[in-house]
Enzyme design. Structure first.
Site, mmCIF file in Angstrom:
data_model
loop_
_atom_site.group_PDB
_atom_site.id
_atom_site.type_symbol
_atom_site.label_atom_id
_atom_site.label_comp_id
_atom_site.label_asym_id
_atom_site.label_seq_id
_atom_site.Cartn_x
_atom_site.Cartn_y
_atom_site.Cartn_z
ATOM 1 N N CYS A 44 0.829 -1.192 0.000
ATOM 2 C CA CYS A 44 0.000 0.000 0.000
ATOM 3 C C CYS A 44 0.873 1.254 0.000
ATOM 4 O O CYS A 44 1.977 1.256 0.532
ATOM 5 C CB CYS A 44 -0.908 -0.012 1.234
ATOM 6 S SG CYS A 44 -2.072 1.371 1.289
ATOM 7 N N ASP A 46 0.349 3.805 1.732
ATOM 8 C CA ASP A 46 0.205 4.459 3.027
ATOM 9 C C ASP A 46 1.572 4.912 3.557
ATOM 10 O O ASP A 46 2.525 4.128 3.597
ATOM 11 C CB ASP A 46 -0.446 3.485 4.017
ATOM 12 C CG ASP A 46 -0.903 4.168 5.294
ATOM 13 O OD1 ASP A 46 -0.051 4.751 6.004
ATOM 14 O OD2 ASP A 46 -2.106 4.092 5.607
ATOM 15 N N ARG A 48 2.579 5.398 6.439
ATOM 16 C CA ARG A 48 2.996 4.784 7.703
ATOM 17 C C ARG A 48 3.623 3.414 7.514
ATOM 18 O O ARG A 48 4.119 2.828 8.469
ATOM 19 C CB ARG A 48 1.787 4.655 8.637
ATOM 20 C CG ARG A 48 1.117 5.979 8.961
ATOM 21 C CD ARG A 48 -0.225 5.773 9.604
ATOM 22 N NE ARG A 48 -1.163 5.162 8.655
ATOM 23 C CZ ARG A 48 -2.389 4.764 8.971
ATOM 24 N NH1 ARG A 48 -2.833 4.897 10.198
ATOM 25 N NH2 ARG A 48 -3.171 4.234 8.050
ATOM 26 N N HIS A 100 -2.277 -3.952 5.032
ATOM 27 C CA HIS A 100 -2.061 -3.566 6.429
ATOM 28 C C HIS A 100 -3.390 -3.198 7.066
ATOM 29 O O HIS A 100 -4.295 -2.668 6.414
ATOM 30 C CB HIS A 100 -1.073 -2.394 6.539
ATOM 31 C CG HIS A 100 -1.573 -1.124 5.941
ATOM 32 N ND1 HIS A 100 -2.203 -0.150 6.692
ATOM 33 C CD2 HIS A 100 -1.551 -0.653 4.670
ATOM 34 C CE1 HIS A 100 -2.528 0.864 5.911
ATOM 35 N NE2 HIS A 100 -2.155 0.580 4.672
ATOM 36 N N CYS A 103 -6.021 0.265 6.883
ATOM 37 C CA CYS A 103 -5.832 0.752 5.511
ATOM 38 C C CYS A 103 -6.980 1.685 5.121
ATOM 39 O O CYS A 103 -8.151 1.295 5.133
ATOM 40 C CB CYS A 103 -5.768 -0.431 4.550
ATOM 41 S SG CYS A 103 -5.575 0.057 2.826
#
Length: 195
Positions: A44, A46, A48, A100, A103
């Site tokens: 992803c 993302d 983080r 994750h 998400c």
């Protein structure tokens, strides 16, 4: 006028490069040579979830592709190009689809709100929900349902990888290649292997 955060990033890069040279004066000479990763990571976007950081690998050890919600969409030429390059040219031995928990892409696919152009991408995740509606709707706790939806999305994307002509051809030619489905838990930092 340059942003303070961008200046900090540039300074951090300089410090990082200097530290790498102090650790190994040939670091960048070696880094600039051909890559030979054993793994393609599809994860992803993302901010983080830094793919190489959460599995603690060095540059060159893992080929990485990221998009919203770690999707494998058969019309996504970017992903297919990455997959083909990784499998046919780099000869990776493992393809990992890693989602994750928490998400955002999966979360927005759980409702009927409109988010603009991203709705076209999220539609693929909504299809995963439809395929698993009975199972997901039977989970009363919203967090547990969300977590399971993340897992089911990864499993669906793994199947999409297996269904590509790229992977089918590699396996038909007896190329060493294994597909994996993982989920990173940002609540404890650990990866869950789904199979």
């Amino acid at each position: 006028m340059e942003n303070i955060f961008l200046k900090k990033m540039m300074k951090n890069n300089f410090i990082w490069a200097e530290n790498k040279i102090q650790e190994d004066r040939n670091y960048f000479d070696n880094l600039s040579k051909d890559q030979k990763p054993k793994v393609l990571w599809i994860g992803c976007s993302d901010s983080r979830v830094s793919a190489t950081e959460i599995v603690d690998v060095e540059p060159g050890e893992m080929f990485v592709h990221r998009n919203i919600a770690n999707m494998v969409v058969h019309s996504d030429l970017n992903l297919l190009s990455v997959l083909e390059y990784a499998v046919k040219i780099l000869k990776v031995q493992h393809v990992i689809v890693c989602g994750h928990y928490e998400c955002g892409g999966v979360k927005v696919a759980m409702n009927d709100d409109s988010y603009g152009i991203i709705d076209n991408w999220i539609r693929n995740i909504k299809d995963v929900y439809k395929l698993n509606k009975i199972q997901l709707d039977s989970i009363l706790n919203e967090q547990d349902r969300f977590d399971r939806f993340v897992e089911l999305n990864v499993l669906n994307q793994v199947q999409n990888i297996k269904d590509t002509t790229i992977v089918k051809e590699a396996l038909a030619n007896n190329q060493e290649l294994t597909i994996h489905g993982w989920v990173f838990n940002m609540r404890n930092g650990k990866i869950k292997n789904l199979f």
